[in-house]
Design a protein around this motif. Structure first.
Motif, PDB file in Angstrom:
ATOM      1  N   ARG A 158       0.879  -1.247  -0.028  1.00 29.48           N
ATOM      2  CA  ARG A 158       0.139  -0.080   0.062  1.00 29.48           C
ATOM      3  C   ARG A 158       1.038   1.237   0.084  1.00 29.48           C
ATOM      4  NH1 ARG A 158      -1.996   3.443   3.884  1.00 29.48           N
ATOM      5  NH2 ARG A 158      -0.811   2.382   5.534  1.00 29.48           N
ATOM      6  N   THR A 164      -1.445  -3.298  -4.685  1.00 32.29           N
ATOM      7  CA  THR A 164      -1.124  -2.039  -4.327  1.00 32.29           C
ATOM      8  C   THR A 164      -2.186  -0.975  -4.649  1.00 32.29           C
ATOM      9  OG1 THR A 164       0.460  -0.167  -4.544  1.00 32.29           O
ATOM     10  CG2 THR A 164       0.306  -1.673  -6.470  1.00 32.29           C
ATOM     11  N   ASP A 165      -2.305   0.081  -4.228  1.00 26.97           N
ATOM     12  CA  ASP A 165      -3.356   1.281  -4.682  1.00 26.97           C
ATOM     13  C   ASP A 165      -2.643   2.043  -5.571  1.00 26.97           C
ATOM     14  OD1 ASP A 165      -1.505   1.900  -2.380  1.00 26.97           O
ATOM     15  OD2 ASP A 165      -3.287   3.595  -1.932  1.00 26.97           O
ATOM     16  N   SER A 199      -7.347   0.217   1.021  1.00 23.57           N
ATOM     17  CA  SER A 199      -6.230   0.855   0.905  1.00 23.57           C
ATOM     18  C   SER A 199      -5.998   1.760   2.101  1.00 23.57           C
ATOM     19  CB  SER A 199      -6.195   1.788  -0.418  1.00 23.57           C
ATOM     20  OG  SER A 199      -6.476   0.987  -1.655  1.00 23.57           O
TER      21      SER A 199
END
Length: 238
Positions: free
Chosen positions: A10, A50-51, A75
């Protein structure tokens, strides 16, 4: 078995800015986990959750897949890692890919090795395990720890049953090190408590169990990696 590795990365780390892509000895932190996963040869897919599109591009450059980004709901810094894992499993299912096991490999454990991952899957096979968790020996026994009152009195701080007992005679305690979690996907999806029912530990040495949370952890990991690299070069030269 078809095995999936998920590396959660993140963006927006509060404790250490951009921790997951911060350069550690010249490489993004998450690169070490990707490389260990690749070198283990245990995975059909290595995915970074992941964001961030920037993080995703870095992850792909390091050898991982990022077929989709993490949802906004997962997230935040309060999101559960296992909810993230379940989201990835569902995302791959929607893409037509299903797996038998998933390994959660946190990028904050850069000294975890490919052999540690291989040994984790070895435990899973030999024990017919549903869940394998990385642990390491604690630096200090929790039996020597206690809470403190406001006046900082040490009265009754030490448990009377361990007073006078030599340190080497006190039971060894272990902690979950955060480096490796391997779980059968059917067990993850149907169980309310994945630690129950055929869950086993993978004991990892303390050096490989470094978990980066702040700058001091980062600096310590960097030092250990430099020493490891120097030792490898020395052995190669010999």
């Amino acid at each position: 078995m078809r095995n999936l590795a998920i590396i959660p990365a993140r963006s927006g780390s509060k404790g250490l800015k951009d921790k997951n892509i911060k350069l550690l000895n010249g490489k993004p932190l998450l690169a070490y986990t990707i490389e260990a996963a690749v070198k283990s040869s245990m995975f059909d897919e290595i995915m970074v959750s992941t964001d961030s599109r920037d993080y995703a591009n870095i992850a792909r450059t390091c050898g991982a897949s990022v077929p989709f980004l993490r949802s906004n709901e997962l997230s935040t810094d309060t999101a559960s890692s296992w909810d993230v894992v379940k989201e990835v499993i569902e995302g791959y299912k929607n893409l037509g890919s299903e797996f038998d096991t998933v390994a959660l490999l946190q990028p904050t454990s850069p000294l975890r090795t490919s052999n540690n991952i291989f040994e984790g899957y070895k435990v899973m096979k030999e024990k017919s395990a549903n869940f394998v968790v990385g642990v390491c020996e604690m630096d200090h026994s929790p039996l020597w720890a206690n809470t403190l009152p406001e006046d900082l009195s040490m009265e009754n701080f030490i448990r009377p049953d361990i007073v006078g007992i030599p340190r080497q005679n006190i039971s060894t305690y272990y902690r979950i090190n955060g480096a490796i979690y391997i779980v059968r996907i059917d067990h993850l999806l149907k169980s309310n408590d994945i630690y129950n029912n055929k869950s086993f530990a993978l004991v990892i040495n303390k050096e490989n169990s470094i978990d980066i949370d702040d700058q001091m952890d980062f600096d310590f990991a960097e030092l250990l990696l430099k020493i490891r690299t120097q030792n490898i070069k020395l052995n190669t030269d010999l």
